[in-house]
Each structure stands twice: as C-alpha cells, then as structure tokens.
Design an enzyme around this catalytic site. Sequence first.
Site, PDB file in Angstrom:
ATOM      1  CG  HIS A 144      -9.135  -2.621   4.239  1.00  0.00           C
ATOM      2  ND1 HIS A 144      -9.189  -1.527   3.483  1.00  0.00           N
ATOM      3  CD2 HIS A 144      -8.427  -3.463   3.272  1.00  0.00           C
ATOM      4  CE1 HIS A 144      -8.742  -1.801   2.382  1.00  0.00           C
ATOM      5  NE2 HIS A 144      -8.284  -2.961   2.242  1.00  0.00           N
TER       6      HIS A 144
ATOM      7  CB  CYS B 194     -12.253   4.168   0.288  1.00  0.00           C
ATOM      8  SG  CYS B 194     -10.547   4.506   0.898  1.00  0.00           S
TER       9      CYS B 194
ATOM     10  CD  GLU C 293      -6.072  -4.669   0.151  1.00  0.00           C
ATOM     11  OE1 GLU C 293      -5.770  -5.270  -0.999  1.00  0.00           O
ATOM     12  OE2 GLU C 293      -7.290  -4.410   0.213  1.00  0.00           O
TER      13      GLU C 293
ATOM     14  CB  CYS D 280     -10.515   2.042   7.994  1.00  0.00           C
ATOM     15  SG  CYS D 280      -9.383   0.932   6.547  1.00  0.00           S
TER      16      CYS D 280
ATOM     17  CG  ASP E  53     -11.613   0.265  -0.128  1.00  0.00           C
ATOM     18  OD1 ASP E  53     -11.662   1.199   0.603  1.00  0.00           O
ATOM     19  OD2 ASP E  53     -11.263  -0.959   0.142  1.00  0.00           O
ATOM     20  CB  SER E  54      -7.557   1.755  -0.984  1.00  0.00           C
ATOM     21  OG  SER E  54      -7.659   0.897   0.050  1.00  0.00           O
TER      22      SER E  54
HETATM   23  N1  DGL Z   1     -10.314   1.021   3.158  1.00  0.00           N
HETATM   24  C1  DGL Z   1      -9.927   2.141   3.098  1.00  0.00           C
HETATM   25  C2  DGL Z   1     -10.670   3.205   4.279  1.00  0.00           C
HETATM   26  O1  DGL Z   1     -11.743   2.987   4.615  1.00  0.00           O
HETATM   27  C3  DGL Z   1      -8.385   2.353   2.796  1.00  0.00           C
HETATM   28  C4  DGL Z   1      -7.442   1.840   3.559  1.00  0.00           C
HETATM   29  C5  DGL Z   1      -6.043   1.810   2.672  1.00  0.00           C
HETATM   30  O2  DGL Z   1      -5.918   1.828   1.614  1.00  0.00           O
HETATM   31  O3  DGL Z   1      -5.266   2.591   3.650  1.00  0.00           O
HETATM   32  O4  DGL Z   1      -9.796   3.929   4.642  1.00  0.00           O
END
Ligand code: DGL
Length: 266
Positions: A187, A74, A153, A185, A11-12
Amino acid sequence: MEVDSPIGIIDSGAGGLTVVKEMLRRLPQEPIIYIGDNARCPYGPRPAEEVKEFTTEMVSKLSDMGIKMLIIACNTATAVALDDIRAQFPFPVVGVIVPGARAAVQGSRLGNIAVLGTAGTINSGAYEDAIRGFSTNSVVYPLACPEFVPIVESGQYHTEYASEVVERTLLPLADVPFDAAILGCTHYPLLQEHIAKHLPAGVQIISSAVETVRDVEAILQEKQLARQSNQPAEPVFYSTGEVDAFRLIVEDWLSIDGPDVRHIVL
Ligand code: DGL
C-alpha cells in the site's frame, strides 16, 4: 498450466495494485486476475493464523479459475503464508519480501536499511531474515506504520491529512543513520509523495514491485509459461468489499478508463 492462462495477484486490498502497475508496464501481454480482500483489510494487525486462512481462501478461488502463477502482492501475507501456499498449490508462487530485501541491499551504500511495514510484517522479522540472507553486515531499522493502510483504503492518499500522518509516523527514524528505506507494504507506494518528503534527503526509497515483476518474468521464461503475444491483455479485478470505491482507486492509480472490477465472495 497453459501459457495463455492468467497470473493471479492477491492483496488484503488495494496495495497489490502497485505490483499490477509494474506488470502492466513490463508484461502487458500477460492476463491478470486480481483479488483484493478489501472487506477484511487491514491484515497487518491480525494474528498470523488468520492471515494464512484468508490468504488460502483467495488463492483457492484463483486456483479454481486456472491461474498459471501466483503473486502474493502483500508483505503481511508473504511474511506468514508464503511457505504454506507454496506447499498447497502446484503453480509457481512469488512473494514480495525477498525481491525488496535484495533491492535494498543492492541500493544501500552504508548497509543501514529502514523497513516500513505493517505490524504483522514487522513483528514477523521476515525482512531482517531476508536482508541477512543477502548481507550479514546490514543493520535493519524496522518501523510499524499502522495508520498508513487505512488512509490508502479510504482513498485519502493525496490529502494533507495523509502527509501529516506520514510525518508523525516517521518521527522515530529522525536520528537514525540509514540510507535506504524499504516500502515493506504494497500500500505504501500510494503514499510515496509524502514518505519521500518526510524522510531525510538522499535516502533511497525501495518499492518491491519492480524487483518482484523482474522475478516473475524470469520464472515465466524458465518454466516456459510466458504468453507469446503482442496484444495487451485486459486485467480483471475482484474485490470482497465496495466495488465502486475500489474502482476509483484502480482508475486513479493505474490510469485505466472503465476497468473491469467485480465483487467476489470468498
Ligand atoms: N498491502 C499489505 C502489505 O503489503 C497489507 C496491508 C494490510 O492489510 O495491513 O503488507
């Protein structure tokens, strides 16, 4: 590829931990190596080519570590890089968009589905395409939520500030007749307490983690790659960013005491 080899998850940043949580619940015997690119998070506002490049860097590291399967946990990376990654590497690759779209189509009675995601995911139209693949009658209401990822984050996801940002961001959906909302997302499940509070009552909230891991299990069986053991495996976490800050989120979200968190340079 050996049955005892690890499954790579990328993931990011911390968002893919929502998929790790479901892996630990459903497939605890499978060894996991996680890479979070926290140093370059967020991916959402970045150009697609850059997201592809960063994703390939993470997957190359995992490939060198000998993974048997990859989960792109991600949505932003899945939206722009899934096909490229599948073409470049020999192991099975699972993304998070098709499983989430499928769950939303199954869960929505009206067929009116809101999609919350990063700018990159929303602009790619990947959810519209995936949802239409399951149901041509569905109506999709996409909403980019660029402030959500930085809140997660920075570890502020339990705060009143997080609740205020979520409330303000979801305002454009106030008069929209949807009955399912995809957390598009990885997150966003960390903000689910706030999202649930600020969406209309009765809306079904869909996180793709559960569906994704169901797909992972099916592929492991089909390819005869499932580890045959009753012993839980200890996951290993790598971060390109601040290891101590990342460890706090791992401990809080996964309830693991003293997780194995290491720094990695891509
Ligand atoms: N968690 C990621 C997603 O599902 C990326 C969030 C990001 O880095 O902007 O898109």
